[in-house]
Design an enzyme around this catalytic site. Structure first.
Site, short mmCIF file in Angstrom:
data_model
loop_
_atom_site.label_atom_id
_atom_site.label_comp_id
_atom_site.label_asym_id
_atom_site.label_seq_id
_atom_site.Cartn_x
_atom_site.Cartn_y
_atom_site.Cartn_z
N ARG A 1 0.83 -1.21 0.00
CA ARG A 1 0.00 0.00 0.00
C ARG A 1 0.86 1.26 0.00
O ARG A 1 0.49 2.27 -0.60
CB ARG A 1 -0.97 0.01 1.19
CG ARG A 1 -2.04 -1.05 1.10
CD ARG A 1 -2.91 -0.83 -0.13
NE ARG A 1 -3.93 -1.88 -0.19
CZ ARG A 1 -4.41 -2.37 -1.30
NH1 ARG A 1 -3.99 -1.94 -2.47
NH2 ARG A 1 -5.32 -3.31 -1.28
N GLU B 1 1.78 1.63 -3.43
CA GLU B 1 0.62 2.11 -4.16
C GLU B 1 0.49 3.63 -4.03
O GLU B 1 0.17 4.31 -5.02
CB GLU B 1 -0.64 1.43 -3.62
CG GLU B 1 -1.91 1.84 -4.32
CD GLU B 1 -3.15 1.18 -3.72
OE1 GLU B 1 -3.99 0.73 -4.51
OE2 GLU B 1 -3.25 1.13 -2.47
N SER C 1 16.05 14.21 0.17
CA SER C 1 17.04 13.30 0.72
C SER C 1 16.41 12.27 1.65
O SER C 1 15.54 12.58 2.44
CB SER C 1 18.09 14.09 1.50
OG SER C 1 18.99 13.21 2.15
#
Length: 150
Positions: free
Chosen positions: A91, A94, A117
């Protein structure tokens, strides 16, 4: 010879069995729960003193070999598959797959051509109560590094 992956499994199994919380280990080590967890699961290196404090908080006595593994600079990004199978980690992928280009566009509009960074970086994970179901709040705070012209 113990591998880093085996040591990670040992730490997590012991933590699970004893019920120790990452926040408790972090307090003993003197770093954030996010940093200490990342180090103990193999993504960051610790000092000898930090390893000893983590071991005390966990109730584990690390061997010299295990201490050395926790002090070594790790191979980062060591998820075993290109696309993770673990639902929670998937997820997060995703989120980047759906919103990554949006985040990139907005960061570049605000800062210019560069990156955020992951070295000069902090993270905070917390729980927010919500009547529709508690929310996971993740704050990623990284220094902006502009690309240089040469």
């Amino acid at each position: 010879m113990t591998t880093r992956a085996e040591l990670t499994e040992k730490i997590i199994a012991h933590k699970t069995f004893t019920g120790v919380k990452w926040t408790d280990v972090a307090k003993e080590v003197g770093q954030s729960k996010e940093w200490v967890t990342a180090a103990l699961v193999g993504q960051l290196s610790m000092t000898r003193e930090q390893v000893e404090k983590a071991g005390n908080a966990l109730g584990l006595k690390f061997s010299d070999e295990e201490m050395a593994l926790l002090m070594m600079v790790p191979y980062r990004g060591s998820i075993p598959t290109q696309v993770p199978a673990d639902p929670l980690i998937y997820r997060l992928y995703e989120v980047v797959a759906v919103y990554g280009t949006t985040m990139k566009a907005l960061i570049e509009e605000e800062f210019g051509d560069g990156i955020m960074s992951a070295i000069d970086f902090t993270m905070d994970i917390s729980r927010t109560e919500d009547p529709k179901g508690d929310r996971v709040k993740v704050i990623l705070d990284g220094k902006f590094l502009p690309y240089k012209m040469y």
